[in-house]
Design a protein around this motif. Structure first.
Motif, short mmCIF file in Angstrom:
data_model
loop_
_atom_site.label_atom_id
_atom_site.label_comp_id
_atom_site.label_asym_id
_atom_site.label_seq_id
_atom_site.Cartn_x
_atom_site.Cartn_y
_atom_site.Cartn_z
N THR A 280 0.84 -1.19 0.00
CA THR A 280 0.00 0.00 0.00
C THR A 280 0.88 1.25 0.00
O THR A 280 1.83 1.34 0.78
N TYR A 281 0.58 2.19 -0.91
CA TYR A 281 1.30 3.46 -0.88
C TYR A 281 0.40 4.60 -0.42
O TYR A 281 0.88 5.61 0.07
N ARG A 282 -0.91 4.43 -0.60
CA ARG A 282 -1.83 5.47 -0.15
C ARG A 282 -3.18 4.84 0.17
O ARG A 282 -3.64 3.94 -0.53
N ALA A 283 -3.80 5.32 1.24
CA ALA A 283 -5.15 4.89 1.59
C ALA A 283 -5.95 6.13 1.96
O ALA A 283 -5.42 7.04 2.60
N SER A 284 -7.20 6.15 1.54
CA SER A 284 -8.04 7.33 1.77
C SER A 284 -9.43 6.92 2.21
O SER A 284 -9.96 5.90 1.75
N ILE A 285 -10.01 7.72 3.07
CA ILE A 285 -11.42 7.59 3.40
C ILE A 285 -12.14 8.80 2.82
O ILE A 285 -11.78 9.94 3.10
N THR A 286 -13.13 8.53 1.99
CA THR A 286 -13.95 9.58 1.37
C THR A 286 -15.38 9.35 1.82
O THR A 286 -16.08 8.48 1.30
N GLY A 287 -15.81 10.10 2.82
CA GLY A 287 -17.12 9.86 3.41
C GLY A 287 -17.08 8.59 4.24
O GLY A 287 -16.50 8.55 5.32
N ASN A 288 -17.67 7.53 3.70
CA ASN A 288 -17.58 6.23 4.37
C ASN A 288 -16.95 5.18 3.47
O ASN A 288 -17.08 3.99 3.70
N LEU A 289 -16.23 5.64 2.42
CA LEU A 289 -15.58 4.73 1.48
C LEU A 289 -14.08 4.73 1.72
O LEU A 289 -13.41 5.76 1.58
N LEU A 290 -13.54 3.57 2.10
CA LEU A 290 -12.10 3.39 2.27
C LEU A 290 -11.52 2.84 0.98
O LEU A 290 -11.94 1.79 0.50
N ILE A 291 -10.56 3.57 0.42
CA ILE A 291 -9.91 3.16 -0.83
C ILE A 291 -8.43 2.93 -0.55
O ILE A 291 -7.72 3.84 -0.09
#
Length: 305
Positions: free
Chosen positions: A189-200
């Motif tokens: 993993t190089y980047r992880a993001s939470i957008t609202g309730n979506l974890l990418i």
């Protein structure tokens, strides 16, 4: 304008909103619309252009290394750059200040495709002979090396790129906007993001259960009971592109336009990591240039910085 647009990715679809009479040629079917990574915009330009509501939010960022949140430094920045681009380049990992962003709907690509509707010709790949015979002007979102090869334009430029894998999870009782960078070469993993309730989770390599739990720990998520898998291992072929010789890049775009009537739109077409905000602006510039019958160096992909 009687314009053809090659490609129904986000760049092609955004471009099609600027050309109401354009036909969009897409090699795949609608079931393969594939953008799964984070959709954040610096402005609301695309929202205003398409009429699709975006949400203005504050995004907070951090770096996770050796089991804790840390401040950026030269070592971590270079580690992250090598991990994502294969070279030592300045990356956004340096700036961890909160930023305002505009968040597109998760299904933005599908919404755009529905808006454009029958103007999209699905399962319509373009080969060399078709490309040569197509009425000009044509707007291409194809990756630059693929287009150069289609036209048999010889070059010795080494286009380096790598695919990425994207995992998407739903986080229970969540409404935050956050990004964490993972510079360690021990992590895929190089980047992880939470957008609202979506974890990418964006990665290059296999994601072990141990690493996944470490990502959750970095966000302070209690564990598997708080997340639900939506999609795992979605591959994006041109997930990361490396810079090429700038003079060659500019000359190639100029040649494609002036000698072949092909306007390049989108980061793969111009082989530069521009933003989707810039794609909307560039599409508007291309529209003016086509109407005026000339080309100019005023597009975002000609600008430095």
């Amino acid at each position: 304008m009687n314009v053809a647009i090659i490609g129904a990715g986000l760049s092609g679809l955004i471009g099609a909103t600027q050309f109401p009479g354009a036909t969009v040629l897409e090699a795949n079917g609608p079931e393969q619309l594939s953008h799964k990574a984070v959709l954040r915009f610096r402005t609301d330009t695309v929202s205003r252009l398409t009429g699709i509501p975006f949400r203005k939010v504050t995004v907070r960022k951090s770096i996770w290394h050796m089991g804790e949140h840390v401040s950026p430094n030269i070592q971590l920045a270079n580690m992250y750059s090598i991990k994502t681009n294969g070279g030592y380049l300045d990356r956004s990992i340096w700036n961890l200040e909160p930023v305002e962003r505009y968040i597109a709907p998760e299904n933005l690509q599908h919404q755009l495709a529905e808006m454009i509707g029958p103007r999209i010709k699905w399962n319509a790949p373009v080969d060399r002979m078709q490309l040569i015979k197509m009425e000009r002007p044509v707007i291409s979102t194809l990756p630059m090396p693929l287009l150069l090869n289609l036209l048999d334009l010889a070059h010795d430029q080494d286009f380096k790129y790598s695919s990425i894998e994207v995992d998407r999870w739903r986080v229970m009782e969540c409404d935050v906007y956050q990004t964490i960078y993972f510079p360690s070469p021990m992590f895929s993993t190089y980047r992880a993001s939470i957008t609202g309730n979506l974890l990418i989770i964006e990665r290059r390599g296999e994601l072990s259960q141990t690493e996944f739990l470490e990502v959750l720990k970095a966000f302070g998520i209690r564990g598997n009971m708080d997340v639900e898998l939506i999609q795992s291992g979605h591959s994006q072929r041109f997930g990361k592109i490396a810079p090429i010789n700038e003079e060659f890049r500019r000359n190639s775009i100029f040649t494609l336009t002036h000698e072949h009537g092909l306007y390049s739109l989108g980061r793969f077409a111009v082989w530069r990591n521009i933003l989707l905000d810039d794609v909307a602006s560039d599409a508007a510039v291309i529209k003016r240039l086509i109407a005026g019958g000339k080309y100019s160096a005023s597009l975002h992909h000609y600008q430095k910085g």
